[in-house]
Write a protein that holds these residues in place. Structure first.
Motif, PDB file in Angstrom:
ATOM      1  N   VAL A   8     -85.921  27.816   6.329  1.00  0.00           N
ATOM      2  CA  VAL A   8     -85.873  28.439   4.998  1.00  0.00           C
ATOM      3  C   VAL A   8     -87.254  28.922   4.573  1.00  0.00           C
ATOM      4  O   VAL A   8     -87.402  30.003   3.997  1.00  0.00           O
TER       5      VAL A   8
ATOM      6  N   PRO B  55     -88.386  32.113   7.622  1.00  0.00           N
ATOM      7  CA  PRO B  55     -87.280  32.834   8.276  1.00  0.00           C
ATOM      8  C   PRO B  55     -87.752  33.924   9.226  1.00  0.00           C
ATOM      9  O   PRO B  55     -87.019  34.296  10.145  1.00  0.00           O
ATOM     10  N   GLU B  56     -88.973  34.424   9.002  1.00  0.00           N
ATOM     11  CA  GLU B  56     -89.491  35.480   9.862  1.00  0.00           C
ATOM     12  C   GLU B  56     -89.884  34.961  11.245  1.00  0.00           C
ATOM     13  O   GLU B  56     -90.086  35.752  12.178  1.00  0.00           O
TER      14      GLU B  56
ATOM     15  N   SER C 147     -81.420  23.669   0.311  1.00  0.00           N
ATOM     16  CA  SER C 147     -82.041  24.483   1.358  1.00  0.00           C
ATOM     17  C   SER C 147     -81.012  25.018   2.341  1.00  0.00           C
ATOM     18  O   SER C 147     -81.125  26.148   2.826  1.00  0.00           O
TER      19      SER C 147
ATOM     20  N   ARG D 168     -79.620  28.288   1.725  1.00  0.00           N
ATOM     21  CA  ARG D 168     -80.563  29.401   1.795  1.00  0.00           C
ATOM     22  C   ARG D 168     -80.933  29.786   3.224  1.00  0.00           C
ATOM     23  O   ARG D 168     -81.752  30.672   3.443  1.00  0.00           O
ATOM     24  N   VAL D 169     -80.347  29.112   4.209  1.00  0.00           N
ATOM     25  CA  VAL D 169     -80.626  29.456   5.610  1.00  0.00           C
ATOM     26  C   VAL D 169     -80.085  30.854   5.892  1.00  0.00           C
ATOM     27  O   VAL D 169     -78.924  31.153   5.600  1.00  0.00           O
ATOM     28  N   SER D 170     -80.927  31.704   6.468  1.00  0.00           N
ATOM     29  CA  SER D 170     -80.546  33.100   6.690  1.00  0.00           C
ATOM     30  C   SER D 170     -80.564  33.509   8.152  1.00  0.00           C
ATOM     31  O   SER D 170     -80.402  34.684   8.471  1.00  0.00           O
ATOM     32  N   VAL D 171     -80.773  32.555   9.061  1.00  0.00           N
ATOM     33  CA  VAL D 171     -80.836  32.882  10.486  1.00  0.00           C
ATOM     34  C   VAL D 171     -79.528  32.436  11.146  1.00  0.00           C
ATOM     35  O   VAL D 171     -78.836  31.539  10.649  1.00  0.00           O
TER      36      VAL D 171
ATOM     37  N   THR E 164     -76.953  30.400  13.054  1.00  0.00           N
ATOM     38  CA  THR E 164     -76.987  28.948  13.189  1.00  0.00           C
ATOM     39  C   THR E 164     -75.788  28.429  13.965  1.00  0.00           C
ATOM     40  O   THR E 164     -74.647  28.808  13.688  1.00  0.00           O
TER      41      THR E 164
ATOM     42  N   ILE F  71     -74.041  26.457   5.300  1.00  0.00           N
ATOM     43  CA  ILE F  71     -74.883  27.489   5.918  1.00  0.00           C
ATOM     44  C   ILE F  71     -74.025  28.716   6.207  1.00  0.00           C
ATOM     45  O   ILE F  71     -73.160  28.698   7.096  1.00  0.00           O
ATOM     46  N   ARG F  72     -74.261  29.773   5.499  1.00  0.00           N
ATOM     47  CA  ARG F  72     -73.444  30.978   5.581  1.00  0.00           C
ATOM     48  C   ARG F  72     -73.500  31.577   6.986  1.00  0.00           C
ATOM     49  O   ARG F  72     -74.567  31.772   7.567  1.00  0.00           O
TER      50      ARG F  72
ATOM     51  N   SER G 112     -72.616  30.292   9.798  1.00  0.00           N
ATOM     52  CA  SER G 112     -72.837  29.358  10.897  1.00  0.00           C
ATOM     53  C   SER G 112     -71.538  29.090  11.653  1.00  0.00           C
ATOM     54  O   SER G 112     -70.438  29.339  11.144  1.00  0.00           O
TER      55      SER G 112
END
Length: 413
Positions: free
Chosen positions: A235, A238-239, A333, A336-339, A341, A364-365, A367
């Motif tokens: 989080v 993320p980059e 958190s 808010r994970v955007s990678v 998963t 985790i969206r 995932s």
């Protein structure tokens, strides 16, 4: 070659040990000790020769060899009293005394069988310092694109390298890639007496290790307690995290998710067991932890893990680490994970309930949850769930690694 004695078969070409037709799973060093002794059964093998042959230029104590001899004897139905297979020649070394039947293997003079040293992975251990002055030990295994594993509950880079509990994890996770792992502060080869033991410090330690290695973008794995740390790092950065892998992880620690008096008491009981029994020579207290981490493992592995835990950290540090772990809560958190998963969790995990894997997947969206048919929190090499984990990991990281190439990073070549 195949050496048969009684109902035991030792196949040095296939690196296979069988008893009554069943495969025996032993540590690589134990297999190498047995192989060297049977290959040199016409003479007494000095201890120094065994140390040089099996461990090469790695420094290990004589007690390490003694412990491997003990396990080797147990594996082939021998012991230190009977000595019907391996005889101790006091002051000199060991000798193979069991009668064997020898069958030649497929190796020829031009194509010799691989030696133990040729198949052993190389572990490279180095050190770095965190912003608050704590020393961290980190290690790399294998070559290729990096896979970083966040530190989790009590590790020891050196001892677990020889542990039957962890060896297959390092071999499996470093296939086609470079596995990066490190000892949590207060554990193993890292600073044994850190001032700060906290969730924030754990995240900072992960930041320090990847910065020290000069890793710009990499997949990140969180196993068990390492899951919340990996989530928080992903989080905040993320980059840099290309993909996130959570294995047997949790969103809330045991105390944070407790809702009933029984669950609260269970969290308190775990702390009491650490306080009372961690440092004792009697492993019975620590066997409680072993049995929850590896419910279906042989009792010998419970003992191996219990001893590894005692060697890894002190009672005081085990308590400090436990208190942080059971209070972890990354509910906010996780959302808010955007990678990308991947979440892998045992359906009947006795340590971290499967419901925690479900909660993470729901939070985790995007995932993906992969249930494993196991009760073990730490998977064993001979169970189907282990092969499934490696397959899912390879598939998930394939696209990520196809765009990467092995490169030199700071301190690693």
């Amino acid at each position: 070659m195949r050496f048969t004695f009684g109902d035991i078969v030792l196949d040095t070409d296939r690196f296979l040990l069988e008893r009554g037709g069943d495969t025996l799973h032993v540590q690589p060093q134990v297999f190498d000790v047995l192989s060297h002794l049977v290959l040199n059964r016409e003479r007494v093998v000095p201890k120094t020769e065994l140390l040089d042959t099996v461990w090469g230029d790695r420094f290990v104590s004589e007690s390490t060899l003694t412990s491997r001899i003990k396990v080797a004897r147990q594996a082939v139905g021998d012991d230190g009293i009977l000595q019907t297979v391996i005889k101790t020649v006091h002051g000199r070394g060991y000798r193979w005394v069991a009668d064997v039947t020898v069958e030649p293997g497929p190796a020829t003079a031009t194509q010799p069988a691989p030696t133990p040293a040729a198949r052993r992975l190389e572990q490279r251990i180095r050190f770095c310092t965190t912003p608050d002055g704590a020393r961290l030990a980190y290690a790399t295994v294998g070559d290729g694109p990096a896979l970083v594993r966040a530190a989790h509950w009590v590790t020891h880079l050196d001892y677990e390298w020889e542990s039957p509990v962890w060896r297959h994890w390092m071999e499996g996770l470093s296939r086609h890639r470079m596995l990066v792992r490190y000892d949590e502060r207060g554990c193993g080869l890292s600073d044994a007496d850190p001032d700060d033991v906290s969730f924030e410090a754990f995240v900072s330690d992960l930041e320090t290790v990847v910065d020290e290695l000069g890793l710009e973008r990499f997949p990140l794995m969180g196993l068990s307690q390492g899951g919340p740390v990996a989530i928080e790092y992903a989080v905040r950065h993320p980059e840099r995290v290309t993909r996130l892998v959570l294995v047997g992880a949790f969103m809330k620690g045991r105390l944070a998710r407790a809702r009933t008096p029984e669950e609260l008491r269970e969290a308190e009981l775990q702390r009491e067991l650490i306080q009372v029994g961690w440092g004792r020579d009697d492993p019975s207290f620590r066997l409680y932890f072993s049995s929850t981490f590896m419910a279906d493992a042989p009792p010998q592995l419970w003992s191996d893990f219990a001893e590894l835990m005692r060697r890894t950290t002190s009672t005081e540090n085990a308590l400090r680490l436990n208190d942080v772990s059971i209070a972890m809560d990354v509910t906010e958190s996780a959302a808010r994970v955007s990678v990308p998963t991947l979440i892998v969790h045992g359906r009947h995990d006795m340590r971290i309930p499967f419901s925690q894997g479900v909660e993470l997947a729901a939070r985790i969206r995007g995932s993906r949850l992969v249930p494993l048919d196991t009760r073990n929190h730490l998977l064993m090499p001979d169970e189907p769930a282990w092969g499934q984990l490696l397959h899912e990991l390879d598939e998930f990281l394939a696209d990520d690694e196809s765009t990467s190439s092995p490169r030199e990073v700071h301190g690693v070549s």
